[in-house]
Design an enzyme around this catalytic site. Structure first.
Site, PDB file in Angstrom:
ATOM      1  N   CYS A 123      -0.814  20.384  -4.032  1.00 40.31           N
ATOM      2  CA  CYS A 123      -1.524  19.593  -4.588  1.00 40.31           C
ATOM      3  C   CYS A 123      -2.747  20.113  -5.367  1.00 40.31           C
ATOM      4  O   CYS A 123      -2.760  21.376  -5.848  1.00 40.31           O
ATOM      5  CB  CYS A 123      -2.053  18.852  -3.607  1.00 40.31           C
ATOM      6  N   CYS A 163      -4.476  22.327  -4.144  1.00 39.62           N
ATOM      7  CA  CYS A 163      -4.337  24.148  -3.870  1.00 39.62           C
ATOM      8  C   CYS A 163      -4.877  24.541  -5.434  1.00 39.62           C
ATOM      9  O   CYS A 163      -5.433  26.045  -4.592  1.00 39.62           O
ATOM     10  CB  CYS A 163      -2.651  24.017  -4.119  1.00 39.62           C
ATOM     11  N   ASP A 174      -6.711  18.568 -47.943  1.00 38.99           N
ATOM     12  CA  ASP A 174      -6.730  19.595 -49.098  1.00 38.99           C
ATOM     13  C   ASP A 174      -5.684  19.241 -50.164  1.00 38.99           C
ATOM     14  O   ASP A 174      -4.943  18.490 -50.122  1.00 38.99           O
ATOM     15  CB  ASP A 174      -7.082  21.179 -49.348  1.00 38.99           C
ATOM     16  N   ASP A 213      -4.288  24.409 -45.696  1.00 40.03           N
ATOM     17  CA  ASP A 213      -3.301  25.252 -45.505  1.00 40.03           C
ATOM     18  C   ASP A 213      -3.234  26.893 -46.133  1.00 40.03           C
ATOM     19  O   ASP A 213      -3.071  28.054 -45.821  1.00 40.03           O
ATOM     20  CB  ASP A 213      -2.006  25.114 -46.842  1.00 40.03           C
ATOM     21  N   ASP A 259      -9.647  26.844 -47.165  1.00 38.16           N
ATOM     22  CA  ASP A 259      -9.606  26.138 -46.144  1.00 38.16           C
ATOM     23  C   ASP A 259     -10.344  26.111 -44.655  1.00 38.16           C
ATOM     24  O   ASP A 259     -10.280  25.235 -44.241  1.00 38.16           O
ATOM     25  CB  ASP A 259      -8.130  25.462 -45.524  1.00 38.16           C
TER      26      ASP A 259
END
Length: 744
Positions: free
Chosen positions: A21, A24, A431, A632, A636
């Protein structure tokens, strides 16, 4: 087991065994965090993994394991392949299934005897005792072992609740079976509750079995990714062909690949030509041609020819392994809401124990010894029904399925925080270059001043001039004509004219390639129709290059960075999802305006430096916006790091992907809307799970305690409580699994 090291801190993921559970998981975390040298410890109850950050000079993995074993659990510190882990899990599931079946078979006659024939047979109690004992002591052994391990450290979890409820009921029944005169002499019936003990354990084991099966399905994405890597590889060593295990391949090995086989490692083609299906990385259905010098990636499929490649990255260093690691870490991470749930689960069991004691005492105060049976049944029902399993499963199962669903669709999510945070985004910044456009300038238009001239010869001369230049636009023209099979000539002389273009002499004739300013400087005539064509191309955001001899312009060439086919559709999908879209670019105003118009972006800013993009993100954040940044490139990275949610295109730079919370493997803007939709659906599922888990306990605990008895005479049976508890956990996992069908 995955490991990364930063300075003196080691971050490792270990498989965990023995949890039942959320409490635990909390016990393991608190024990490890108190260990010297451990900086952080997070347990994923649904994924059965432990992510721990520790200082290896202060504490070893073996010491971590000993700490966990003290409270009745175990972690696998030895390196195990996914196949070995799956075998261990399958064996554990088989053992659980066997115990569930045996408990169910034995519980059935006990239930029938206890419910329908308890006054019929004098020896009925002894038969029930003999049938219930193996259920309790063998099938239910795990609950008592776990409860004792917790009790030694003054802790409590689900095992405690089950062990107390069934243990008390069994001992009470055993006493009344062996010495019924004790209650008979006091005018009370010596009731036995073997059927409750047997059925409770059978139901809980069934629930755990169904739960484990469902949780196994929630990690199906990892299994699919693991299945992309072959188990054996053919290599050439010392002139001999050998078939070895994938784990034994070394960097520099020459690998043989036949048609239809999956690529086993990241490597460079050294012999052969083929077409490779790279859809698992790019999402593109069309195969890509590969020849000597090209890179291949593990998990992709060789379709046509036979190849030889040299291994460049193996094992955990391949792109496929990197993807798998990202998904595993994300599935094992915790969403912010889970921290609150963990705190609640940590104090929940002690509270339930107090409620159980108060229930027993209240019944005796109100009804005295005459209500001893009701007091006992109500106490047992409270202990059984209040298991916090559903609470513990509510968040991690949704996160696991959500992250897995994203991975199946090429959306790699770094962690649960990123997945949860993305649903709050209301602004997306894009971008331009490489995000909206392909990021690869190419020739789009060629207009000749005179269509009757010998164009082939002039094209070869123009191509030869551009072959001498290193300018990006010249490279686009060079690539354009190289693909047509033209051969470059060597000019008698060549000169680069900064800011204008180039000039070259072929066979005594001088030629120019450059902008309109160059032609004016050299007093070269430009035909009117050629000039008009150039103006139109510039309005369409294309860069124009004139080709001329010493007296007049011969042609105009247009170069542009093409817009990705899915960009406009992807931006429309974002807008339909309620996101406000901005485009930021370092390009000029005219080009930015043209691109924005073509893809349907109303807000854009041009001629921005990297720090300008980051400043714009901060500006929107200051206005109360939650900003998602999509990029990318290196330029950026600053804006990505500043944004609330950072999304990198998978074909971009490593720096952008390292900074980003989410990576889109297909570099397709449609996936941005998909990532946000996935986040919203996952968070909604978490909220649903938590609501029902809390609602279940708020309603059921008072009913189990006997709240309705004074008004309706209704008393919840411990057997029904056991079934309800098991059903609550299975329903939470089942609700999370609905995410697998979510369309992105």
């Amino acid at each position: 087991m995955a490991t990364t090291t930063e300075s003196k801190l080691t971050k490792t993921t270990f498989p965990v065994e023995g949890m039942s559970c959320a409490s635990c998981a909390g016990s393991i975390e608190s024990m490890l965090r108190s260990q010297e040298g451990v900086q952080e410890a997070n347990v994923n109850f649904a994924g059965k993994t432990l992510q721990v950050a520790y200082e290896p000079e202060k504490v070893s993995p073996e010491q971590l394991r000993e700490t966990v074993q003290e409270i009745g659990f175990d972690i696998l510190v030895e390196k195990k392949t996914q196949e070995e882990l799956e075998e261990r899990q399958a064996a554990a599931l088989t053992k659980l299934k066997r115990k569930t079946i045996v408990a169910g078979v034995l519980a059935l006659p006990v239930f029938v005897l206890g419910m329908f024939f308890h006054d019929t047979f004098a020896w009925g109690n002894w038969v029930s005792l003999l049938l219930t004992a193996p259920i309790l002591l063998w099938a239910g052994q795990r609950f008592f072992v776990g409860a004792w391990a917790q009790a030694k450290h003054f802790r409590a979890n689900m095992d405690t609740l089950v062990a107390l409820s069934t243990g008390i009921a069994f001992l009470f029944s055993l006493f009344n079976t062996v010495y019924p005169e004790f209650f008979l002499s006091r005018g009370l019936m010596p009731h036995v509750y073997y059927e409750a003990v047997a059925v409770i354990i059978a139901f809980i084991l069934l629930g755990k079995y169904l739960e484990e099966n469902a949780k196994d399905r929630s990690s199906s994405a990892i299994k699919k990714l693991m299945g992309l890597q072959p188990k054996t590889v053919r290599v050439i060593r010392n002139g001999s062909e050998l078939e070895i295990k994938i784990e034994e391949v070394q960097v520099g090995d020459k690998v043989l690949l036949l048609p239809g086989e999956r690529v086993p490692v990241d490597g460079e083609v050294v012999a052969g030509t083929t077409y490779v299906d790279e859809s698992m990385l790019s999402g593109e259905p069309l195969p890509v041609q590969k020849q000597a010098g090209d890179m291949l990636f593990a998990g992709t499929i060789n379709q046509k020819g036979s190849l030889q490649l040299v291994a460049r990255k193996t094992g955990g260093e391949t792109m496929l392994a990197h993807i798998i690691k990202l998904v595993q870490e994300a599935q094992g991470s915790k969403a912010p809401v889970q921290k609150l749930v963990d705190k609640i689960a940590g104090i929940f069991v002690p509270i339930v124990l107090v409620i159980a004691v108060l229930t027993f005492v209240a019944w005796l105060i109100v009804g005295g010894e005459a209500y001893l049976s009701e007091a006992l049944l109500s106490t047992i029902s409270v202990l059984v029904i209040a298991c916090p399993c559903a609470l513990g499963l509510a968040t991690p199962t949704a996160i696991m399925v959500g992250v897995g669903r994203g991975a199946e669709n090429g959306i790699l999510i770094k962690d649960a925080v990123s997945l949860e945070r993305a649903h709050k985004a209301d602004v997306v910044i894009l971008d331009k270059t490489g995000t909206i456009t392909l990021g690869k300038p190419s020739v789009t238009d060629v207009v000749w001043a005179d269509e009757t001239v010998a164009q082939e010869r002039l094209e070869q001369l123009f191509f030869s001039m551009e072959a001498q230049s290193e300018h990006p636009i010249a490279q686009a023209i060079y690539t354009f004509y190289r693909e047509k099979g033209l051969q470059a000539l060597q000019p008698a002389s060549f000169n680069s004219l900064t800011g204008l273009g180039v000039e070259a002499v072929f066979e005594g004739t001088r030629y120019y390639s450059g902008n309109e300013k160059l032609l004016k400087q050299q007093h070269i005539q430009v035909p009117e129709h050629l000039l008009q064509a150039a103006r139109q191309l510039q309005e369409d955001a294309r860069t124009v290059i004139f080709f001329a001899d010493a007296t007049q312009a011969l042609a105009v060439f247009a170069v542009s960075d093409p817009i990705k086919p899915a960009s406009a559709e992807g931006i429309k999908a974002m807008q339909e999802a309620g996101l406000e879209v901005y485009m930021l670019t370092g390009d000029n105003q005219q080009t930015a305006a043209a691109v924005a118009r073509q893809v349907g972006v109303a807000h854009y800013k041009a001629e921005l430096l990297p720090n300008d993009k980051a400043d714009f993100v901060k500006k929107l954040q200051a206005e109360g916006k939650v900003v998602a940044m999509v990029g990318d490139g290196i330029n950026d990275a600053q804006a990505l790091a500043t944004a609330d949610v950072s999304i990198a295109m998978g074909q971009g730079t490593d720096i952008a992907m390292d900074v980003a919370n989410i990576t889109l493997m297909r570099s397709d803007l449609m996936q941005v809307a998909g990532a946000v939709k996935l986040s919203r659906a996952t968070v909604q599922t978490i909220h649903q799970n938590l609501f029902w888990a809390f609602f279940y306990n708020v309603i059921c605990i008072p009913v189990a305690a006997g709240l309705l008895y004074p008004f309706t005479g209704f008393l919840l049976s411990p057997m029904v409580a056991g079934a309800a508890m098991a059903l609550s956990s299975v329903s939470v996992v089942g609700n999370s699994l609905r995410l697998r069908g979510k369309r992105l």
